[in-house]
Design a protein around this motif. Sequence first.
Motif, mmCIF file in Angstrom:
data_model
loop_
_atom_site.group_PDB
_atom_site.id
_atom_site.type_symbol
_atom_site.label_atom_id
_atom_site.label_comp_id
_atom_site.label_asym_id
_atom_site.label_seq_id
_atom_site.Cartn_x
_atom_site.Cartn_y
_atom_site.Cartn_z
ATOM 1 N N GLU A 105 0.829 -1.202 0.000
ATOM 2 C CA GLU A 105 0.000 0.000 0.000
ATOM 3 C C GLU A 105 0.868 1.259 0.000
ATOM 4 O O GLU A 105 0.589 2.215 -0.718
ATOM 5 N N TYR A 106 1.903 1.230 0.803
ATOM 6 C CA TYR A 106 2.812 2.371 0.881
ATOM 7 C C TYR A 106 3.484 2.616 -0.471
ATOM 8 O O TYR A 106 3.526 3.746 -0.960
ATOM 9 N N GLU A 107 3.977 1.547 -1.075
ATOM 10 C CA GLU A 107 4.666 1.672 -2.360
ATOM 11 C C GLU A 107 3.714 2.154 -3.457
ATOM 12 O O GLU A 107 4.059 3.028 -4.266
ATOM 13 N N ALA A 108 2.505 1.626 -3.474
ATOM 14 C CA ALA A 108 1.527 2.040 -4.485
ATOM 15 C C ALA A 108 1.108 3.495 -4.277
ATOM 16 O O ALA A 108 1.017 4.264 -5.243
ATOM 17 N N LEU A 109 0.887 3.886 -3.035
ATOM 18 C CA LEU A 109 0.491 5.269 -2.760
ATOM 19 C C LEU A 109 1.618 6.229 -3.124
ATOM 20 O O LEU A 109 1.383 7.284 -3.717
ATOM 21 N N ARG A 110 2.832 5.860 -2.792
ATOM 22 C CA ARG A 110 3.982 6.697 -3.152
ATOM 23 C C ARG A 110 4.054 6.857 -4.677
ATOM 24 O O ARG A 110 4.305 7.945 -5.183
ATOM 25 N N ARG A 168 -7.581 -1.708 -1.405
ATOM 26 C CA ARG A 168 -7.429 -1.265 -0.013
ATOM 27 C C ARG A 168 -7.197 0.240 0.060
ATOM 28 O O ARG A 168 -7.743 0.922 0.933
ATOM 29 N N LEU A 169 -6.386 0.780 -0.856
ATOM 30 C CA LEU A 169 -6.167 2.230 -0.869
ATOM 31 C C LEU A 169 -7.473 2.967 -1.173
ATOM 32 O O LEU A 169 -7.750 4.016 -0.582
ATOM 33 N N PHE A 170 -8.287 2.408 -2.068
ATOM 34 C CA PHE A 170 -9.581 2.999 -2.390
ATOM 35 C C PHE A 170 -10.512 2.945 -1.179
ATOM 36 O O PHE A 170 -11.172 3.932 -0.841
ATOM 37 N N LYS A 171 -10.539 1.810 -0.516
ATOM 38 C CA LYS A 171 -11.402 1.644 0.661
ATOM 39 C C LYS A 171 -10.996 2.595 1.787
ATOM 40 O O LYS A 171 -11.847 3.099 2.513
ATOM 41 N N LEU A 179 -2.537 -3.299 -12.980
ATOM 42 C CA LEU A 179 -1.472 -3.908 -13.773
ATOM 43 C C LEU A 179 -0.358 -2.895 -14.056
ATOM 44 O O LEU A 179 0.826 -3.216 -13.969
ATOM 45 N N GLU A 180 -0.732 -1.665 -14.384
ATOM 46 C CA GLU A 180 0.265 -0.622 -14.638
ATOM 47 C C GLU A 180 1.035 -0.274 -13.359
ATOM 48 O O GLU A 180 2.241 -0.058 -13.407
ATOM 49 N N VAL A 181 0.334 -0.249 -12.231
ATOM 50 C CA VAL A 181 1.016 0.001 -10.949
ATOM 51 C C VAL A 181 2.011 -1.122 -10.685
ATOM 52 O O VAL A 181 3.154 -0.887 -10.284
ATOM 53 N N SER A 182 1.597 -2.344 -10.941
ATOM 54 C CA SER A 182 2.479 -3.491 -10.751
ATOM 55 C C SER A 182 3.717 -3.396 -11.637
ATOM 56 O O SER A 182 4.833 -3.672 -11.190
ATOM 57 N N ASP A 183 3.526 -2.993 -12.875
ATOM 58 C CA ASP A 183 4.649 -2.885 -13.819
ATOM 59 C C ASP A 183 5.649 -1.803 -13.400
ATOM 60 O O ASP A 183 6.831 -1.890 -13.727
ATOM 61 N N GLN A 184 5.178 -0.786 -12.701
ATOM 62 C CA GLN A 184 6.038 0.351 -12.331
ATOM 63 C C GLN A 184 6.595 0.263 -10.907
ATOM 64 O O GLN A 184 7.371 1.117 -10.490
ATOM 65 N N THR A 185 6.187 -0.743 -10.152
ATOM 66 C CA THR A 185 6.622 -0.892 -8.761
ATOM 67 C C THR A 185 7.086 -2.327 -8.523
ATOM 68 O O THR A 185 7.120 -3.131 -9.439
ATOM 69 N N ALA A 199 -1.479 -6.518 -6.780
ATOM 70 C CA ALA A 199 -1.763 -5.137 -7.163
ATOM 71 C C ALA A 199 -3.241 -4.781 -7.045
ATOM 72 O O ALA A 199 -3.589 -3.717 -6.527
ATOM 73 N N SER A 200 -4.127 -5.633 -7.497
ATOM 74 C CA SER A 200 -5.567 -5.336 -7.431
ATOM 75 C C SER A 200 -6.043 -5.190 -5.996
ATOM 76 O O SER A 200 -6.788 -4.269 -5.656
#
Length: 149
Positions: free
Chosen positions: A22-27, A59-62, A40-46, A53-54
């Motif tokens: 969550e931290y990595e995706a939010l960053r 969780r970030l949306f919730k 999928l794009e978040v996964s490819d970039q992190t 990733a989904s």
Amino acid sequence: MPVPVDKLTNDEPFPVKPDTNEYEALRFLVANQEYGFTPLEVSDQTNISKSSASKTMARLFKKDLAKRSNGAYYVEPEHVNKLQQRLESLDAAVQLFESTPDDDAYAEEGWEEDLPSINPDDEPTTVETRDSTTVEAEAEHLITDLEDN
């Protein structure tokens, strides 16, 4: 009209912890705030796996840290600065704790047993109950301080 201080302060901890997906995706979303990304794009970039990733984005949306539209997740522009500050604060805290010296006395098991009691009901240490070498060391220290001044 005055506002109660309780309504101005928010003691709830930040809902994302360092070193998590969550931290990595939010960053990533904050750093790329101009765009929305699919999981999928978040996964490819992190470093987040495609299978995680989904769930991470959901969780970030919730937690209302990210918004979703047409399958893409993004950070609302008006929240970017606050989120960036919170993430930087977390980074600073992590760096602070990682830079703690290894010889830190408080990191040793049982350090609290060496401290005198602060309970006023406990029997105070007197000259008669203290070790004589300790009393002599204290006296020498006082004499040295007096001589130096």
